[in-house]
Design a protein around this motif. Structure first.
Motif, PDB file in Angstrom:
ATOM      1  N   THR A 136       0.830  -1.203   0.000  1.00  0.00           N
ATOM      2  CA  THR A 136       0.000   0.000   0.000  1.00  0.00           C
ATOM      3  C   THR A 136       0.865   1.254   0.000  1.00  0.00           C
ATOM      4  O   THR A 136       0.601   2.205  -0.762  1.00  0.00           O
ATOM      5  N   GLU A 137       1.911   1.253   0.827  1.00  0.00           N
ATOM      6  CA  GLU A 137       2.825   2.403   0.852  1.00  0.00           C
ATOM      7  C   GLU A 137       3.510   2.580  -0.509  1.00  0.00           C
ATOM      8  O   GLU A 137       3.660   3.700  -0.998  1.00  0.00           O
ATOM      9  N   ASP A 140       1.090   4.125  -2.994  1.00  0.00           N
ATOM     10  CA  ASP A 140       0.931   5.557  -2.735  1.00  0.00           C
ATOM     11  C   ASP A 140       2.153   6.346  -3.186  1.00  0.00           C
ATOM     12  O   ASP A 140       2.031   7.396  -3.822  1.00  0.00           O
TER      13      ASP A 140
END
Length: 157
Positions: A136-137, A140
């Protein structure tokens, strides 16, 4: 002009200048099919284009060039000049070698399945993975979808 109408006009013109009837042209297909083509109701497949061309004793390229001239409202010289330029550029770029590589022993080689991987995205995802970021990081930080990151996360360079 619509491409079906342009082809219809080219087909009619070639047939008329050769003094051929629809029946004569239809020897490799059906007369109703030739009629539909000449009304602009259908487009020929490559096989049918070849058959029509043989029946009228012209190259399929002749029918296509005439169609393009009608469709683009350009003189034939402009169409043939563009064709020469595009073929020369294709050849210069090594296109003939690539073209010949597509068929081996009369068989079309299979294409690899799936979409090609963006090597830059793969490298960046793998770099983030090694640095300890989560998927997820990583998504992003790189501005990629999580599904893309998930797919690239599991791949090797």
């Amino acid at each position: 002009m619509d491409n079906k109408l342009a082809f219809a006009a080219a087909l009619r013109a070639v047939r008329a200048t050769k003094g051929l009837t629809q029946e004569m042209v239809a020897r490799f297909t059906s007369r109703p099919y030739v009629g539909r083509l000449e009304k602009g109701e259908s487009s020929p497949s490559l096989d049918k284009l070849q058959a029509l061309s043989e029946a009228m004793d012209v190259s399929p390229l002749t029918l296509l060039a005439l169609s393009m001239a009608m469709q683009d409202d350009q003189p034939l010289a402009a169409i043939t000049s563009r064709l020469k330029q595009e073929l020369a550029a294709f050849e210069k770029a090594g296109g003939m070698k690539v073209l010949r590589e597509q068929v081996i022993n009369g068989e079309l080689i299979p294409r690899p399945t799936g979409l090609p991987v963006n090597a830059d995205n793969l490298a960046e995802v793998q770099r983030h993975k090694q640095a300890g970021y989560t998927q997820t990081e990583t998504a992003d930080r790189l501005g990629l979808s999580t599904s893309t990151v998930h797919d690239l996360w599991r791949r090797e360079k």
